[in-house]
Design a protein around this motif. Sequence first.
Motif, PDB file in Angstrom:
ATOM      1  N   ILE A   1       0.828  -1.429  -0.089  1.00  0.00           N
ATOM      2  CA  ILE A   1      -0.062  -0.084  -0.066  1.00  0.00           C
ATOM      3  C   ILE A   1       0.855   1.255   0.069  1.00  0.00           C
ATOM      4  CG2 ILE A   1      -1.742   1.377   1.294  1.00  0.00           C
ATOM      5  CD1 ILE A   1      -2.673  -1.401   2.365  1.00  0.00           C
ATOM      6  N   SER A   2       2.051   1.325   0.532  1.00  0.00           N
ATOM      7  CA  SER A   2       2.778   2.436   0.985  1.00  0.00           C
ATOM      8  C   SER A   2       3.509   2.593  -0.563  1.00  0.00           C
ATOM      9  CB  SER A   2       3.913   2.215   1.884  1.00  0.00           C
ATOM     10  OG  SER A   2       3.398   2.027   3.282  1.00  0.00           O
ATOM     11  N   TYR A   3       3.796   1.564  -1.144  1.00  0.00           N
ATOM     12  CA  TYR A   3       4.593   1.832  -2.454  1.00  0.00           C
ATOM     13  C   TYR A   3       3.555   2.251  -3.523  1.00  0.00           C
ATOM     14  CZ  TYR A   3       9.540   0.821  -1.043  1.00  0.00           C
ATOM     15  OH  TYR A   3      10.488   0.903  -0.497  1.00  0.00           O
ATOM     16  N   GLY A   4       2.369   1.581  -3.350  1.00  0.00           N
ATOM     17  CA  GLY A   4       1.225   2.238  -4.379  1.00  0.00           C
ATOM     18  C   GLY A   4       1.123   3.564  -4.393  1.00  0.00           C
TER      19      GLY A   4
ATOM     20  N   ILE B   1       3.375   5.833  -3.021  1.00  0.00           N
ATOM     21  CA  ILE B   1       4.662   6.237  -3.403  1.00  0.00           C
ATOM     22  C   ILE B   1       4.623   6.511  -5.133  1.00  0.00           C
ATOM     23  CG2 ILE B   1       6.993   5.821  -3.468  1.00  0.00           C
ATOM     24  CD1 ILE B   1       6.864   4.973  -0.297  1.00  0.00           C
ATOM     25  N   ILE B   2       4.530   5.381  -5.556  1.00  0.00           N
ATOM     26  CA  ILE B   2       4.608   5.398  -7.086  1.00  0.00           C
ATOM     27  C   ILE B   2       3.644   6.333  -7.515  1.00  0.00           C
ATOM     28  CG2 ILE B   2       4.140   3.820  -9.038  1.00  0.00           C
ATOM     29  CD1 ILE B   2       5.409   1.467  -7.536  1.00  0.00           C
ATOM     30  N   ALA B   3       2.610   6.374  -7.277  1.00  0.00           N
ATOM     31  CA  ALA B   3       1.441   7.315  -7.761  1.00  0.00           C
ATOM     32  C   ALA B   3       1.966   8.686  -7.342  1.00  0.00           C
ATOM     33  CB  ALA B   3       0.166   7.369  -6.726  1.00  0.00           C
ATOM     34  N   ASN B   4       2.754   9.041  -6.406  1.00  0.00           N
ATOM     35  CA  ASN B   4       3.328  10.702  -6.002  1.00  0.00           C
ATOM     36  C   ASN B   4       4.463  10.732  -6.867  1.00  0.00           C
ATOM     37  OD1 ASN B   4       2.228  12.451  -3.563  1.00  0.00           O
ATOM     38  ND2 ASN B   4       1.577  10.304  -3.375  1.00  0.00           N
ATOM     39  N   ILE B   5       5.388   9.583  -7.283  1.00  0.00           N
ATOM     40  CA  ILE B   5       6.458   9.892  -7.904  1.00  0.00           C
ATOM     41  C   ILE B   5       6.178   9.942  -9.462  1.00  0.00           C
ATOM     42  CG2 ILE B   5       8.635   8.574  -9.160  1.00  0.00           C
ATOM     43  CD1 ILE B   5       8.717   7.207  -6.375  1.00  0.00           C
ATOM     44  N   LEU B   6       5.165   9.563  -9.872  1.00  0.00           N
ATOM     45  CA  LEU B   6       4.602   9.945 -11.456  1.00  0.00           C
ATOM     46  C   LEU B   6       4.283  11.216 -11.414  1.00  0.00           C
ATOM     47  CD1 LEU B   6       2.946   6.352 -12.161  1.00  0.00           C
ATOM     48  CD2 LEU B   6       5.147   7.152 -12.837  1.00  0.00           C
ATOM     49  N   LYS B   7       3.801  11.777 -10.363  1.00  0.00           N
ATOM     50  CA  LYS B   7       3.320  13.294 -10.503  1.00  0.00           C
ATOM     51  C   LYS B   7       4.341  14.076 -10.462  1.00  0.00           C
ATOM     52  CE  LYS B   7      -0.934  12.473  -7.812  1.00  0.00           C
ATOM     53  NZ  LYS B   7      -1.544  12.736  -6.653  1.00  0.00           N
ATOM     54  N   ILE B   8       5.493  13.835 -10.233  1.00  0.00           N
ATOM     55  CA  ILE B   8       6.783  14.635 -10.404  1.00  0.00           C
ATOM     56  C   ILE B   8       6.909  15.048 -12.013  1.00  0.00           C
ATOM     57  CG2 ILE B   8       9.110  14.904  -9.903  1.00  0.00           C
ATOM     58  CD1 ILE B   8       8.763  13.054  -7.581  1.00  0.00           C
ATOM     59  N   SER B   9       7.175  16.272 -12.338  1.00  0.00           N
ATOM     60  CA  SER B   9       7.316  16.750 -13.605  1.00  0.00           C
ATOM     61  C   SER B   9       8.638  16.435 -14.211  1.00  0.00           C
ATOM     62  CB  SER B   9       7.041  18.222 -13.746  1.00  0.00           C
ATOM     63  OG  SER B   9       7.797  18.955 -12.822  1.00  0.00           O
TER      64      SER B   9
ATOM     65  N   PHE C   1      12.887   7.545  -7.403  1.00  0.00           N
ATOM     66  CA  PHE C   1      12.764   5.836  -7.401  1.00  0.00           C
ATOM     67  C   PHE C   1      13.926   5.296  -6.830  1.00  0.00           C
ATOM     68  CE2 PHE C   1       9.487   5.912 -11.044  1.00  0.00           C
ATOM     69  CZ  PHE C   1       8.501   5.043 -10.374  1.00  0.00           C
ATOM     70  N   SER C   2      15.203   5.863  -7.001  1.00  0.00           N
ATOM     71  CA  SER C   2      16.283   5.272  -6.598  1.00  0.00           C
ATOM     72  C   SER C   2      16.553   5.085  -5.070  1.00  0.00           C
ATOM     73  CB  SER C   2      17.434   6.018  -7.144  1.00  0.00           C
ATOM     74  OG  SER C   2      17.925   7.455  -6.550  1.00  0.00           O
ATOM     75  N   THR C   3      15.865   6.263  -4.276  1.00  0.00           N
ATOM     76  CA  THR C   3      15.643   5.977  -2.938  1.00  0.00           C
ATOM     77  C   THR C   3      15.059   4.740  -2.635  1.00  0.00           C
ATOM     78  OG1 THR C   3      14.082   7.473  -2.685  1.00  0.00           O
ATOM     79  CG2 THR C   3      16.191   8.382  -2.687  1.00  0.00           C
ATOM     80  N   CYS C   4      14.157   4.181  -3.263  1.00  0.00           N
ATOM     81  CA  CYS C   4      13.329   3.070  -2.814  1.00  0.00           C
ATOM     82  C   CYS C   4      13.682   1.615  -3.482  1.00  0.00           C
ATOM     83  CB  CYS C   4      11.807   3.507  -3.379  1.00  0.00           C
ATOM     84  SG  CYS C   4      11.068   4.991  -2.529  1.00  0.00           S
ATOM     85  N   SER C   5      14.257   2.041  -4.632  1.00  0.00           N
ATOM     86  CA  SER C   5      14.319   0.472  -5.596  1.00  0.00           C
ATOM     87  C   SER C   5      15.127  -0.432  -4.568  1.00  0.00           C
ATOM     88  CB  SER C   5      15.198   0.797  -6.486  1.00  0.00           C
ATOM     89  OG  SER C   5      16.476   1.359  -6.391  1.00  0.00           O
ATOM     90  N   SER C   6      16.257  -0.170  -3.897  1.00  0.00           N
ATOM     91  CA  SER C   6      16.883  -1.131  -2.825  1.00  0.00           C
ATOM     92  C   SER C   6      16.063  -1.688  -1.818  1.00  0.00           C
ATOM     93  CB  SER C   6      17.978  -0.347  -2.456  1.00  0.00           C
ATOM     94  OG  SER C   6      19.043   0.178  -3.313  1.00  0.00           O
ATOM     95  N   HIS C   7      15.391  -0.975  -1.313  1.00  0.00           N
ATOM     96  CA  HIS C   7      14.391  -1.438  -0.218  1.00  0.00           C
ATOM     97  C   HIS C   7      13.171  -2.213  -0.929  1.00  0.00           C
ATOM     98  CE1 HIS C   7      10.586  -0.927   2.476  1.00  0.00           C
ATOM     99  NE2 HIS C   7      11.730  -1.397   3.223  1.00  0.00           N
ATOM    100  N   LEU C   8      12.757  -2.009  -1.838  1.00  0.00           N
ATOM    101  CA  LEU C   8      11.615  -2.880  -2.715  1.00  0.00           C
ATOM    102  C   LEU C   8      12.420  -4.220  -3.139  1.00  0.00           C
ATOM    103  CD1 LEU C   8       8.885  -2.356  -3.385  1.00  0.00           C
ATOM    104  CD2 LEU C   8       9.530  -1.730  -5.697  1.00  0.00           C
TER     105      LEU C   8
END
Length: 323
Positions: free
Chosen positions: A229-232, A234-242, A251-258
């Motif tokens: 749920i958290s990453y859902g 997170i991804i939704a907010n990342i895609l809003k970044i212009s 994405f790089s700050t989350c990829s290792s953890h994922l």
Amino acid sequence: MFCILTVMENKLKTEKSNMTTITEFVLLGFSDIPNSQWILFGIFLVIYLTILMCNSIIILITRIDPVLQTPMYFFLNNFSFSEICYVTTTVPRMLMDLLTQKGNISLVACAVQMCFFLIIGGSECLLLTMMAYDRYVAICNPLHYPLVMNHKVCVQLAIAAWVGAAPAVIGETYQIFSLPFCGSNTINHFFCDIPPVLKLACGDTFLNEVTVCVVTVVYIIVPFLLIVISYGKIIANILKISSASGRAKAFSTCSSHLIVVVLFYGTGIFTYFQPKTNQSEGTGKVISLFYTVLIPTLNPIIYTLRNKDIMMALRKLLSSLLR
């Protein structure tokens, strides 16, 4: 009639004796490949020392480098320490058995190993959830991040992760080792895990299997769903970044953890949610090698190679040591 009663009484006494004479188990480990014992000892020793060294380095640099004094690295510090504890519950015992080619372990020692292994494993599940929550707040609510994830809150979350699984695991372990064990005392495994130990129990183990499933749901499935749920979000907010660079950095700050989450939870769910009757002993042993040895070896590599801040801190540490 008297003879029949005597025979039945003697039979009951014999069965009772058989049920109470087992005072130790024998871990078979890798005895099915006797010619490779020394090779396996060398491989697992190198892997164990690598895990200790890599995680110790992460703990060191996240403690001393000013750049890494953030909640994300505070939780990574805790996770690295838990990895050291996690492998230490199983690998040293496995190395000793490979060295001596004996796998005798008392019921008490077996229960202690199982209990600590499950407590630390549960703590890792909760720590990974805390790390996901940290990333969620950082990306989805950045303005309130310093307030929400202050040092006091981080310490409280870490303590909750470390002790949260203990009561349920202690109860579960006590329930399992309260069962009578009779017949064979050989465990076709390299440590005291739940599925192979339950196979040796006499009588009905349905209640124990239900308990295992409940504990698995609470400490593996629920945290995993919270991470999803958290990453859902997170991804939704990342895609809003212009900007593309902004999205890439997020994405790089989350990829290792994922990646670590997928590896850790994948093997855990497969092991403890599969009915023991459907899991062969050989398959269970191989899967256990993945989540007790291989994945803890990969985790520090994943976190270091995919994290620029840690790589920079590592270079600074090495340059200061080589001066």
